[in-house]
Design a protein around this motif. Sequence first.
Motif, PDB file in Angstrom:
ATOM      1  N   GLY A  65       0.819  -1.223   0.000  1.00  0.00           N
ATOM      2  CA  GLY A  65       0.000   0.000   0.000  1.00  0.00           C
ATOM      3  C   GLY A  65       0.845   1.261   0.000  1.00  0.00           C
ATOM      4  O   GLY A  65       0.302   2.363  -0.031  1.00  0.00           O
ATOM      5  N   LEU A  66       2.139   1.117   0.057  1.00  0.00           N
ATOM      6  CA  LEU A  66       3.031   2.275   0.005  1.00  0.00           C
ATOM      7  C   LEU A  66       4.042   2.117  -1.130  1.00  0.00           C
ATOM      8  O   LEU A  66       4.139   2.958  -2.024  1.00  0.00           O
TER       9      LEU A  66
ATOM     10  N   GLU B 146       4.883  15.312   1.819  1.00  0.00           N
ATOM     11  CA  GLU B 146       4.722  14.304   0.769  1.00  0.00           C
ATOM     12  C   GLU B 146       6.015  13.549   0.542  1.00  0.00           C
ATOM     13  O   GLU B 146       7.100  14.091   0.708  1.00  0.00           O
TER      14      GLU B 146
ATOM     15  N   ASP C 238       1.138   5.772  -1.564  1.00  0.00           N
ATOM     16  CA  ASP C 238       0.589   6.709  -0.580  1.00  0.00           C
ATOM     17  C   ASP C 238       1.546   7.909  -0.525  1.00  0.00           C
ATOM     18  O   ASP C 238       2.656   7.790  -0.003  1.00  0.00           O
TER      19      ASP C 238
ATOM     20  N   ARG D 262       1.220  10.958   0.952  1.00  0.00           N
ATOM     21  CA  ARG D 262       1.337  11.736   2.201  1.00  0.00           C
ATOM     22  C   ARG D 262       2.112  10.944   3.252  1.00  0.00           C
ATOM     23  O   ARG D 262       1.903   9.755   3.416  1.00  0.00           O
ATOM     24  N   ASN D 263       2.969  11.637   3.958  1.00  0.00           N
ATOM     25  CA  ASN D 263       3.671  10.965   5.048  1.00  0.00           C
ATOM     26  C   ASN D 263       3.331  11.570   6.409  1.00  0.00           C
ATOM     27  O   ASN D 263       3.863  11.155   7.429  1.00  0.00           O
TER      28      ASN D 263
END
Lengths: 501, 386
Positions: A202-203, A487, A496, A498-499
Amino acid sequence: MSIFKKRGNYHPLPETRFPEAVSIEYIKRILGRSSDFTVKSIYIGGKPQLQVSLCYIDGVVSSESVARDVLRPATQPERFADTDDLRSAAELIHHGGVFNFNVQLRRRTDDVVGDLLGGFCALVFDELGAALTFETRTGDKRSVEQPTMERSVKGARDAFNETYRVNTSLLRRKLRDPALRIEESSVGRRSQSRVGMVYVEGLTNPEFTAELRKRVEDMDIDAVLSTGNIEEYISDRRSIFPQTIMTERPDKFAMGIMEGRVGLLVDGLPMGFLMPANLPDFLRVPEDNSMHWLMASVLTLLRYGALLISVYLPAVYVAVTMYQPQMMPVKLLMSIIESRQTVPFSTAAEVLGMLVVFELLQEASLRLPQSVGNTVSIIGGLVVGQSAVEAKVISPVVVIIVALAGITGFTVPNQDMASALRLCRLAAALLALVSGLYGVLFGSVLLLWRLCSLECFGVAYMQPLAGEGGSRPWRALVKPPIKDTKERKPFLKPMDMRNQK
Amino acid sequence: MKRILLCALLCLVLGGCSGKGYEDMREIESFEIIRTLGVDYENGMYTVTAASGSESGGDVTVLTARSVTVARAMQKMQNYSTKKYIFFGHTANYLVGEAAAEHDLSACLEYVERGFDMRLDTNLFIVRGGTAEAAIAGASEKGEGVTEHLLALEKDVQILSENRIVDCGEAAEELAADGCTVITAVSLWENENVPVGENKKGVQVVGSAVIKDGRLAGYADVDTARGITLLTDRFVSDAAELPDGNGSYMAVELTDGRTEYSARFGDGGIEKILIRAKLRGSISEMESPVDIYDERVLTEVERVLAKRELERIVNVIELSRRLDADFLELERELEMKHPLRLPAALKSDALPLAEHEIEVAVEVEVKRSYELGISPAERRTRGERE
């Protein structure tokens, strides 16, 4: 185009090495001549009709664990009171009859042999043509120590070691993310090294994971015993510039994973590999995140400056003194002329010779024990250097130039990149000798061309400084405050972006 | 493989194959670095004199060669030593003898302009009443060479606004654009106050040389040269010694000077050219006490200074008219002020620009300096009076 001739795409060992059914005689034939291979005949539950063979490789397994967790429960009569045949005995053992958390039922001899070599012991059921293998690895391993190559000032002090499972546990402690995946496979026909592909579902971009999976599967070599074995196989092109980020620090590895890179851990190597890699990554250190953003930015810029000095200073000195002396301030020029009056060598020979001597000194101090290495550095660097200057064999300016180039080279955090720069430094000095600044410029264009043409997993090597889809190139040089970096790096195409909130 | 071969081929073409690279290469220790070059002209032949640098206090090498052209004379110098390569790339000063400047300064600058050996920013000097060879050789006899003299002189001259130092590039540019330029004039002199064993001879500034149409047209004396620096907006600082009216002297330090040019236009074109100079300074020393809080004292100081500056400016204008050389760049200055009206007026005007009436106004502002030796009460009283 490769400069090496390919000799055909085959390997001397076939995929299935041991095609016969599982039996102790067959396994003996395979491993029997080794003195550390041990076979014992045991009676399951003390019943002679339930005779099986227990085998293991001494030293790889813990004999205490074999005796306590396999031999003892397997021979206790009360556990197997109702069992009269080997099939039901095997089933009982497989399903908890023996206190071992990792029991595998193996029907292929290849698997049994692989397990034995990997620290398992095996109960071989000849009649069934199968074996049960138990993980009884020895606990002898190097403890988690401080990193030696990537020293930390304010960051974590733990480092990877040669034990694969320790490395994965260190990573898990840093990233308690349930989406963290460690896909394990075996590489090396003879070494059978465990290799774990690490990513966050997912990342991490699935293209990276698919590509790395493919490259690992394509690795068809005898043994993975050095980092180079892995690096060369998973890199895109042959280049002196490193195309994987190699780190011995779990925190750096974890940071890379969280940026959206895919990682690789290999059993027996105290290093983690991160892909894709870009040039600016080699000029960053994990401490940058522990510092004030302004300080970290200044240090990053300093590293870029040091990189340029390291590569070009000797070359520019050769070019300017031999071809374009009018570029030099007159006082410096006169000072250099005076210092060179009694030196018997030409400027180029002096610089190139000193560069080679510098490399020799470095090599000598690296290969020797630390205490002796320090002595060699002191004797070589100070005593011989000072004596050579006093004897007027070399000019002090050249010593300063070469020493400056060397010292600035050490500021590059990545050793592979530093090694590449050492080669570039020598090449630039040679070009300067041939054509002066024109040659240096030509070399720079070639270098830039090469760097810009490199790609790692489809990502331009010069990102974010150059490359398609690159954005915010200043981020390679400046580290913005963490609060403003909401980001992830877009060129890594994370799932994904955004961090943080 | 093709790429590698291509790169290797390019490398060879760049340096190795032609051998060009190796031909240009020279070992630095074989260099004799020339810092000052002089040119003289006599009987159709140029004499080139070169003096090496002596940064470490060593002996200065002076070489001389003669030929029909400057370039050939410089080439001849290379034959003087088989070991040394005469390197002109760091020449800081270019001295032109009076005869050479009278004959054709442009010819002397031609080599600097076209050749790649020397830099355009080499300082240019004219040797007044002598030859460059004598000046270089004389000033390089012992210890400090002529280069050190000229470099020190360059800084002093500019700080004290005694003269304007121009380089070869600027001179050539001004000659091409305006047909004239002003160059610092120097001469060899003997200083009796130097320690025993050191060279008594040196070079000193003796005004400015006015070059017109590529040739030496005349000289401005030291005082007039100061006026030129003020009028060409190169004023940095100046010091004046003035009588205070009581038989003693006071020193005034001028720290700022600006000049503005404008023109008054009438029906027939330009009526009058207005030059307005503004200077500011402060009293830096008094031989005997003077009440500097008294406005009348300061006004008198300002009046005397203004008169002095006015005389200098008038002398400059007269010199410019006498030599018919617009070294003040009047046209350029006025064009900046009146970009539309001046070109139109010049078209309809019968008189050349320099022939028009010129009105000069000088304004000097002198401020009192601080006094530490008076009591707070007295300072308060003086302040109230002021």
